[in-house]
Design an enzyme around this catalytic site. Sequence first.
Site, PDB file in Angstrom:
ATOM      1  N   HIS A 117       1.335  -8.652  -4.391  1.00 18.74           N
ATOM      2  CA  HIS A 117       0.230  -7.801  -4.011  1.00 18.74           C
ATOM      3  C   HIS A 117       1.094  -6.508  -3.584  1.00 18.74           C
ATOM      4  O   HIS A 117       1.728  -6.111  -2.527  1.00 18.74           O
ATOM      5  CB  HIS A 117      -0.566  -8.254  -2.519  1.00 18.74           C
ATOM      6  CG  HIS A 117      -1.480  -7.492  -2.005  1.00 18.74           C
ATOM      7  ND1 HIS A 117      -2.776  -7.450  -2.496  1.00 18.74           N
ATOM      8  CD2 HIS A 117      -1.452  -6.247  -1.098  1.00 18.74           C
ATOM      9  CE1 HIS A 117      -3.336  -6.616  -1.799  1.00 18.74           C
ATOM     10  NE2 HIS A 117      -2.825  -5.933  -1.194  1.00 18.74           N
ATOM     11  N   ASP A 164       0.843  -1.176  -0.208  1.00 22.42           N
ATOM     12  CA  ASP A 164      -0.121  -0.142  -0.072  1.00 22.42           C
ATOM     13  C   ASP A 164       0.775   1.254   0.003  1.00 22.42           C
ATOM     14  O   ASP A 164       2.117   1.351   0.024  1.00 22.42           O
ATOM     15  CB  ASP A 164      -0.840  -0.035   1.259  1.00 22.42           C
ATOM     16  CG  ASP A 164      -0.118  -0.080   2.558  1.00 22.42           C
ATOM     17  OD1 ASP A 164       0.316  -1.362   2.775  1.00 22.42           O
ATOM     18  OD2 ASP A 164       0.173   0.914   2.979  1.00 22.42           O
ATOM     19  N   GLU A 178       2.101 -10.513  -0.376  1.00 25.92           N
ATOM     20  CA  GLU A 178       2.397  -9.228  -0.604  1.00 25.92           C
ATOM     21  C   GLU A 178       4.001  -8.743   0.025  1.00 25.92           C
ATOM     22  O   GLU A 178       4.612  -9.840   0.389  1.00 25.92           O
ATOM     23  CB  GLU A 178       1.461  -8.181   0.732  1.00 25.92           C
ATOM     24  CG  GLU A 178       1.570  -7.031   0.988  1.00 25.92           C
ATOM     25  CD  GLU A 178       0.597  -6.146   1.652  1.00 25.92           C
ATOM     26  OE1 GLU A 178       0.299  -5.136   1.653  1.00 25.92           O
ATOM     27  OE2 GLU A 178      -0.161  -6.972   2.519  1.00 25.92           O
TER      28      GLU A 178
END
Length: 519
Positions: free
Chosen positions: A339, A22, A393
């Site tokens: 991810h 993110d 991720e």
Amino acid sequence: ARPGRPTNSIISSPKGWYDAGDYNKYMVTAGISTNMILSMYEHYPSYFDTLKINIPEKNNTTADILDEALWELRWMLTMQDPYDGGVYTKLTSPDFDGFVMPSASTQQRYVVQKSTAATLDFAATMAQAARIFKVLEANFPGLSDSCIDASVNAWNWARKNPSLQYNQALLTSPAINTGAYGDGSFGDEFQWAAMELYASTQVDSFYTLAGGLTSINPPGWADVRALGYLSLSHLRKSLTPLADTATIKQKVIDQADYLKGLSVSCPYGTSMFNSWDFNWGSNGIAATHGVILLHAFDLTKDSSYLKVAIADLDYLMGRNGPKYCFVTGFGTQSPLQIHHRPSGSDGIVAPVPGLMAGGPNTNSTSDCGAASYPSALVGTCYLDQECSYSTNEIAINWNAPFAYLSNVVEAIQAGISSQSLIYVPLIPFITNTQNADNSISSIITYPNPAKDKLTIEYTTTNTSSISIMDIRGQMVATRETKTPGDQKEVVDLSGFNKGLYFMVITSGNAATTKKFVVE
């Protein structure tokens, strides 16, 4: 928020690494990750002085790995409240972005909640950075002083706020729904910070405040105790006589012996044998196992530790159940759909190379649906799909120990031994002044150093107060003035021990910190 920096104030907080897949930045993972990068250089400087990395600063006179660490350190410094020394837990948008490039992320971004864990992680990292960059003072004038000042300011704040847990549920305007990284136990952070401050300043009281020596675990963002032991064991020959270096060294070896013992039963000959190691970021756990084993090898020169560390590296590079090299862009089969928002939205089929995926995780398969995973067995439950944040991720706090493990193995294989930089003990010079409204002026203290009495003279346009703290952050005296104007305070030092002290003069939203010495 506070009166001098109320809610919705705008601050500048550039640079730094995105934490994971993110676009948010978290202090508790920044601390351990930056420590790993700095430790690579601190332990093997001759290797990293010549290692070239394809980064924008590659042609300057600084080791590339330190330029990379500086990108994060300079961001971390923006996360400290300059008024009180507390450190915000994270810089975040309210919600996770979709899979878009950073330029398309248009949510408002916030720095939120000071916390004890974030502040102590910051204090530890800045103390370590201070001693390293003091050696490089010619290239970075003043940076070391800024780092040690920031570290002591953070330490003092944490001493006053020893149990302030980050509580995301309290954030409602707006609600924050990104990674919480909640941690309610701060003994490990206090010990790590105290040990790093002791290593950098050689002030015995920091060692005393670190508390009793205990067993350690491989470090993780929620358990950073081992990081202090690794620093002190490496620097053991240059510490003051107070340090129990034999026990510190043995604690590292004890943990390495435990990990080495696991490899005897593991089919792959690695230390990844316990089922509980295979959770989110299990590859990061394998890498930190390797870091502990490499330290034990350095301390003992026993090649059996090195053998298991290399086996852990082999595991990450492809000798594993899923048969993946977990580092993108390497090997005959590596992750293609990690991810990671930039990799998933840049219009290029292949992911950004050189990133290590999280690895097998048997504790959570709901992200893509359990039926999507090829196996539920421990060590094989891995899925190369973008939806699998549980296994695919990336994150800084497992890529950093992987960088340490892979590079240090390379250094050792090249015949390079660890080294100790020649440190000069640092004395914190706290000179931070937040005085935008000019509330405080004409500050004079004398004599300094002082024996019996200390006189403090200054002018203020507001009601003011003086707080005096020792090197441990303990309040030892206070003075308060009810009216503005010219002030003169005489402090009786008869009850003070010899040593370094800090005075904080506060007036309105302004504060100035000065140091003085009692002889």
